[in-house]
Motif scaffolding. Structure first.
Motif, PDB file in Angstrom:
ATOM      1  N   HIS A  81       0.858  -1.179   0.000  1.00  0.00           N
ATOM      2  CA  HIS A  81       0.000   0.000   0.000  1.00  0.00           C
ATOM      3  C   HIS A  81       0.893   1.227   0.000  1.00  0.00           C
ATOM      4  N   ASP A  82       0.314   2.375  -0.179  1.00  0.00           N
ATOM      5  CA  ASP A  82       1.127   3.587  -0.288  1.00  0.00           C
ATOM      6  C   ASP A  82       1.621   4.119   1.059  1.00  0.00           C
ATOM      7  N   ASP A  83       1.395   3.371   2.144  1.00  0.00           N
ATOM      8  CA  ASP A  83       1.865   3.816   3.456  1.00  0.00           C
ATOM      9  C   ASP A  83       3.235   3.242   3.836  1.00  0.00           C
ATOM     10  N   TYR A  84       3.916   2.559   2.929  1.00  0.00           N
ATOM     11  CA  TYR A  84       5.227   1.981   3.250  1.00  0.00           C
ATOM     12  C   TYR A  84       6.236   3.070   3.564  1.00  0.00           C
ATOM     13  N   GLY A  85       7.003   2.847   4.615  1.00  0.00           N
ATOM     14  CA  GLY A  85       8.049   3.798   4.972  1.00  0.00           C
ATOM     15  C   GLY A  85       8.707   3.414   6.276  1.00  0.00           C
ATOM     16  N   GLU A  86       9.613   4.256   6.719  1.00  0.00           N
ATOM     17  CA  GLU A  86      10.302   4.035   7.986  1.00  0.00           C
ATOM     18  C   GLU A  86       9.306   4.209   9.126  1.00  0.00           C
ATOM     19  N   ILE A  87       9.413   3.357  10.127  1.00  0.00           N
ATOM     20  CA  ILE A  87       8.561   3.513  11.305  1.00  0.00           C
ATOM     21  C   ILE A  87       9.270   4.311  12.386  1.00  0.00           C
ATOM     22  N   GLY A  88      10.536   4.506  12.200  1.00  0.00           N
ATOM     23  CA  GLY A  88      11.375   5.313  13.072  1.00  0.00           C
ATOM     24  C   GLY A  88      12.568   5.763  12.256  1.00  0.00           C
ATOM     25  N   MET A  89      13.225   6.776  12.677  1.00  0.00           N
ATOM     26  CA  MET A  89      14.345   7.312  11.907  1.00  0.00           C
ATOM     27  C   MET A  89      15.403   6.237  11.665  1.00  0.00           C
ATOM     28  N   GLY A  90      15.650   5.951  10.409  1.00  0.00           N
ATOM     29  CA  GLY A  90      16.665   4.982  10.036  1.00  0.00           C
ATOM     30  C   GLY A  90      16.226   3.528  10.121  1.00  0.00           C
ATOM     31  N   SER A  91      14.962   3.276  10.418  1.00  0.00           N
ATOM     32  CA  SER A  91      14.494   1.891  10.552  1.00  0.00           C
ATOM     33  C   SER A  91      14.220   1.278   9.179  1.00  0.00           C
ATOM     34  N   PRO A  92      14.106  -0.046   9.139  1.00  0.00           N
ATOM     35  CA  PRO A  92      13.651  -0.682   7.902  1.00  0.00           C
ATOM     36  C   PRO A  92      12.231  -0.214   7.577  1.00  0.00           C
ATOM     37  N   TRP A  93      11.821  -0.412   6.351  1.00  0.00           N
ATOM     38  CA  TRP A  93      10.487  -0.005   5.918  1.00  0.00           C
ATOM     39  C   TRP A  93       9.458  -1.062   6.269  1.00  0.00           C
ATOM     40  N   PHE A  94       8.293  -0.602   6.687  1.00  0.00           N
ATOM     41  CA  PHE A  94       7.147  -1.459   6.962  1.00  0.00           C
ATOM     42  C   PHE A  94       5.893  -0.772   6.446  1.00  0.00           C
ATOM     43  N   GLY A  95       4.873  -1.574   6.153  1.00  0.00           N
ATOM     44  CA  GLY A  95       3.600  -1.012   5.704  1.00  0.00           C
ATOM     45  C   GLY A  95       2.582  -2.115   5.498  1.00  0.00           C
ATOM     46  N   HIS A  96       1.416  -1.711   5.028  1.00  0.00           N
ATOM     47  CA  HIS A  96       0.337  -2.660   4.769  1.00  0.00           C
ATOM     48  C   HIS A  96       0.506  -3.311   3.401  1.00  0.00           C
ATOM     49  N   ILE A  97       0.002  -4.532   3.277  1.00  0.00           N
ATOM     50  CA  ILE A  97       0.071  -5.261   2.005  1.00  0.00           C
ATOM     51  C   ILE A  97      -1.294  -5.866   1.686  1.00  0.00           C
ATOM     52  N   THR A  98      -1.452  -6.229   0.435  1.00  0.00           N
ATOM     53  CA  THR A  98      -2.577  -7.044  -0.024  1.00  0.00           C
ATOM     54  C   THR A  98      -1.978  -8.235  -0.739  1.00  0.00           C
ATOM     55  N   VAL A  99      -2.478  -9.420  -0.433  1.00  0.00           N
ATOM     56  CA  VAL A  99      -2.043 -10.632  -1.131  1.00  0.00           C
ATOM     57  C   VAL A  99      -3.120 -10.941  -2.162  1.00  0.00           C
ATOM     58  N   LYS A 100      -2.889 -10.503  -3.385  1.00  0.00           N
ATOM     59  CA  LYS A 100      -3.848 -10.707  -4.479  1.00  0.00           C
ATOM     60  C   LYS A 100      -3.876 -12.181  -4.859  1.00  0.00           C
ATOM     61  N   GLY A 101      -5.077 -12.713  -5.046  1.00  0.00           N
ATOM     62  CA  GLY A 101      -5.225 -14.114  -5.423  1.00  0.00           C
ATOM     63  C   GLY A 101      -5.317 -15.048  -4.223  1.00  0.00           C
ATOM     64  N   ALA A 102      -5.285 -14.500  -3.002  1.00  0.00           N
ATOM     65  CA  ALA A 102      -5.379 -15.321  -1.792  1.00  0.00           C
ATOM     66  C   ALA A 102      -6.616 -14.904  -0.999  1.00  0.00           C
ATOM     67  N   THR A 103      -7.161 -15.832  -0.240  1.00  0.00           N
ATOM     68  CA  THR A 103      -8.329 -15.507   0.573  1.00  0.00           C
ATOM     69  C   THR A 103      -7.954 -14.835   1.881  1.00  0.00           C
ATOM     70  N   ILE A 104      -6.732 -15.002   2.335  1.00  0.00           N
ATOM     71  CA  ILE A 104      -6.305 -14.427   3.607  1.00  0.00           C
ATOM     72  C   ILE A 104      -5.708 -13.034   3.383  1.00  0.00           C
ATOM     73  N   GLN A 105      -6.089 -12.107   4.262  1.00  0.00           N
ATOM     74  CA  GLN A 105      -5.573 -10.743   4.204  1.00  0.00           C
ATOM     75  C   GLN A 105      -5.226 -10.295   5.619  1.00  0.00           C
TER      76      GLN A 105
END
Length: 143
Positions: free
Chosen positions: A34-58
């Motif tokens: 999703h378009d919210d991917y980014g650092e969760i703290g200064m210099g941290s790895p990136w995290f954000g929301h995802i969608t798994v297209k073609g799967a029933t689990i979200q």
């Protein structure tokens, strides 16, 4: 190696969906950030929301890291999920897409557990990092 968010794997991905950052080997599923991917703290790895297209689990209420790995037969998907930010820690999960079933591979204490690659269709290679410790590489087999 896992695919990272934003990787442009093939010309096919760009034409079908520019947000897809990894497509399963059988091309039936994709993981889209999703378009919210980014650092969760200064210099941290990136995290954000995802969608798994073609799967029933979200996972509408979970944040995931950049590393994503489909098994060679497309049955399993490995993801790094953010558990908390203080202390910073993640957990490594594997989803069996057809069922769907979630396996918790590892919850890392004060650090990260990141998928690297599938050695076989049922053996995942991943790394861990913890505060004050070096990176370690591990193997995990589907039970």
């Amino acid at each position: 190696m896992p695919q990272l968010l934003g990787d442009r794997l093939t010309e096919f991905n760009l034409q079908v969906n520019p947000l897809a950052f990894i497509v399963s080997p059988d091309r039936k599923c994709s993981v889209e950030r999703h378009d919210d991917y980014g650092e969760i703290g200064m210099g941290s790895p990136w995290f954000g929301h995802i969608t798994v297209k073609g799967a029933t689990i979200q996972f509408p209420n979970s944040l995931f890291g950049e590393a994503v790995a489909f098994s060679p037969d497309s049955r399993f998907l490995a993801l790094e999920e953010l558990v908390e930010t203080r202390p910073f820690r993640t957990k490594l999960i594997v989803i069996e897409l057809a069922r769907p079933k979630i396996f918790i591979v590892r919850v890392q204490s004060q650090g990260m557990a990141t998928p690297k690659e599938w050695k076989t269709s049922t053996k995942l290679i991943y790394t861990t990092w913890s505060l004050g410790s070096p990176n370690e590489t591990w193997e995990w087999d589907i039970p």
